[in-house]
Design an enzyme around this catalytic site. Structure first.
Site, PDB file in Angstrom:
ATOM      1  N   LEU A 158       0.866  -1.170   0.000  1.00 38.61           N
ATOM      2  CA  LEU A 158       0.000   0.000   0.000  1.00 38.61           C
ATOM      3  C   LEU A 158       0.901   1.218   0.000  1.00 38.61           C
ATOM      4  O   LEU A 158       1.951   1.221   0.653  1.00 38.61           O
ATOM      5  CB  LEU A 158      -0.896   0.016   1.257  1.00 38.61           C
ATOM      6  CG  LEU A 158      -1.984  -1.058   1.360  1.00 38.61           C
ATOM      7  CD1 LEU A 158      -2.734  -0.908   2.678  1.00 38.61           C
ATOM      8  CD2 LEU A 158      -2.944  -0.974   0.190  1.00 38.61           C
ATOM      9  N   ASP A 159       0.505   2.268  -0.718  1.00 44.03           N
ATOM     10  CA  ASP A 159       1.306   3.485  -0.762  1.00 44.03           C
ATOM     11  C   ASP A 159       1.498   4.041   0.643  1.00 44.03           C
ATOM     12  O   ASP A 159       0.703   3.781   1.551  1.00 44.03           O
ATOM     13  CB  ASP A 159       0.617   4.537  -1.630  1.00 44.03           C
ATOM     14  CG  ASP A 159       0.463   4.081  -3.073  1.00 44.03           C
ATOM     15  OD1 ASP A 159       1.231   3.199  -3.501  1.00 44.03           O
ATOM     16  OD2 ASP A 159      -0.436   4.601  -3.756  1.00 44.03           O
ATOM     17  N   LYS A 160       2.521   4.835   0.811  1.00 45.70           N
ATOM     18  CA  LYS A 160       2.845   5.396   2.120  1.00 45.70           C
ATOM     19  C   LYS A 160       1.665   6.152   2.722  1.00 45.70           C
ATOM     20  O   LYS A 160       1.421   6.102   3.933  1.00 45.70           O
ATOM     21  CB  LYS A 160       4.062   6.324   1.995  1.00 45.70           C
ATOM     22  CG  LYS A 160       4.537   6.921   3.314  1.00 45.70           C
ATOM     23  CD  LYS A 160       5.779   7.777   3.104  1.00 45.70           C
ATOM     24  CE  LYS A 160       6.241   8.411   4.416  1.00 45.70           C
ATOM     25  NZ  LYS A 160       7.454   9.242   4.231  1.00 45.70           N
ATOM     26  N   HIS A 217       0.210   2.822  -7.946  1.00 44.23           N
ATOM     27  CA  HIS A 217      -0.677   3.974  -7.716  1.00 44.23           C
ATOM     28  C   HIS A 217      -1.958   3.891  -8.546  1.00 44.23           C
ATOM     29  O   HIS A 217      -2.476   4.910  -9.019  1.00 44.23           O
ATOM     30  CB  HIS A 217       0.032   5.298  -8.059  1.00 44.23           C
ATOM     31  CG  HIS A 217       1.146   5.660  -7.130  1.00 44.23           C
ATOM     32  ND1 HIS A 217       1.098   5.457  -5.770  1.00 44.23           N
ATOM     33  CD2 HIS A 217       2.352   6.243  -7.372  1.00 44.23           C
ATOM     34  CE1 HIS A 217       2.230   5.898  -5.215  1.00 44.23           C
ATOM     35  NE2 HIS A 217       3.004   6.367  -6.168  1.00 44.23           N
TER      36      HIS A 217
END
Length: 239
Positions: A102-104, A190
């Site tokens: 998962l993105d930051k 993303h």
């Protein structure tokens, strides 16, 4: 299995450390003190006791983490806090890793395990395992957007996405914002943000709420985790 490996696998120390425990006579196998680290044990049938505590062997570990923002989906990093940094010492294992990423700045469900086979099955492009997200969007999502997502979009970098199910949860016309649910069958970099950007809007908040048949429980706070239940593990495997 060697006794020292058995103890190390169960988190009682490094191989070197558990060798020392064994030589000190702190370990019993089937009621007998064993001082040889090379002693062979049957991990599922022999009774192993360390300092009075009976040890049940567990090969694979499965944790459900509610990832907070600001934490990266990695096993280690010299500068950023990782998802494994959220684990208590008694639960941490060097062989644990996040399944996918998962993105930051993305919150939500992240599976942490040491089961490489299950990870491969969940991430394989051929499997098309569903991933469901909840998002806040700057801009008004429309029925035309729903249709565009359903047909698949060309996103930045001229990448073609598979069809995705977009559900508009709510729209605030005055504030020009929307809340949406999105189900994907792939995991491009993303991807949610890029798909929303492809129809002229911007994701301002993103949370993953489901992976396959595994849902993010409401009672797990951000930054917290727990082991999967047998029912959850079976659902994740499609049993």
């Amino acid at each position: 299995m060697r006794l020292d490996k058995f103890l190390a696998d169960m988190g009682f120390g490094s191989r070197k450390e558990v060798k020392g425990f064994i030589k000190k006579g702190l370990v019993q196998v089937n009621g007998v003190v064993v001082k040889s680290d090379k002693f062979q044990v049957a991990e599922t049938s022999d009774q192993v006791i360390f300092e009075g505590e009976q040890i049940t062997y567990q090969k694979d570990f499965y944790y459900l983490l509610n990832k907070p923002q600001g934490v990266i989906s990695a096993t280690q990093d010299n500068h950023e806090e990782t998802v494994l940094d959220l684990f208590a010492d008694e639960d941490y294992r060097e062989d644990l890793f996040p399944v996918g990423r998962l993105d930051k700045d993305t919150e939500g469900l992240l599976l942490i395990t040491n089961d490489g086979l299950l990870s491969h099955q969940l991430l394989s492009p051929k499997k098309h395992v569903e991933k469901e997200y909840y998002a806040h969007v700057s801009g008004v999502m429309t029925d035309e957007d729903v249709k565009a997502f359903d047909e698949g979009l060309v996103i930045s970098g001229d990448e073609q996405t598979l069809p995705a199910k977009l559900t508009i949860v709510s729209v605030d016309e005055a504030m020009s914002t929307s809340k949406i649910s999105l189900v994907l069958h792939e995991g491009k970099f993303h991807q949610v943000k890029r798909m929303v950007a492809a129809v002229g809007k911007e994701v301002t908040y993103l949370k993953r709420v489901r992976m396959g048949n595994l849902y993010l429980p409401e009672d797990i706070q951000l930054g917290s985790y727990r082991q999967l239940t047998e029912e959850e593990l079976k659902a994740l495997r499609g049993e």
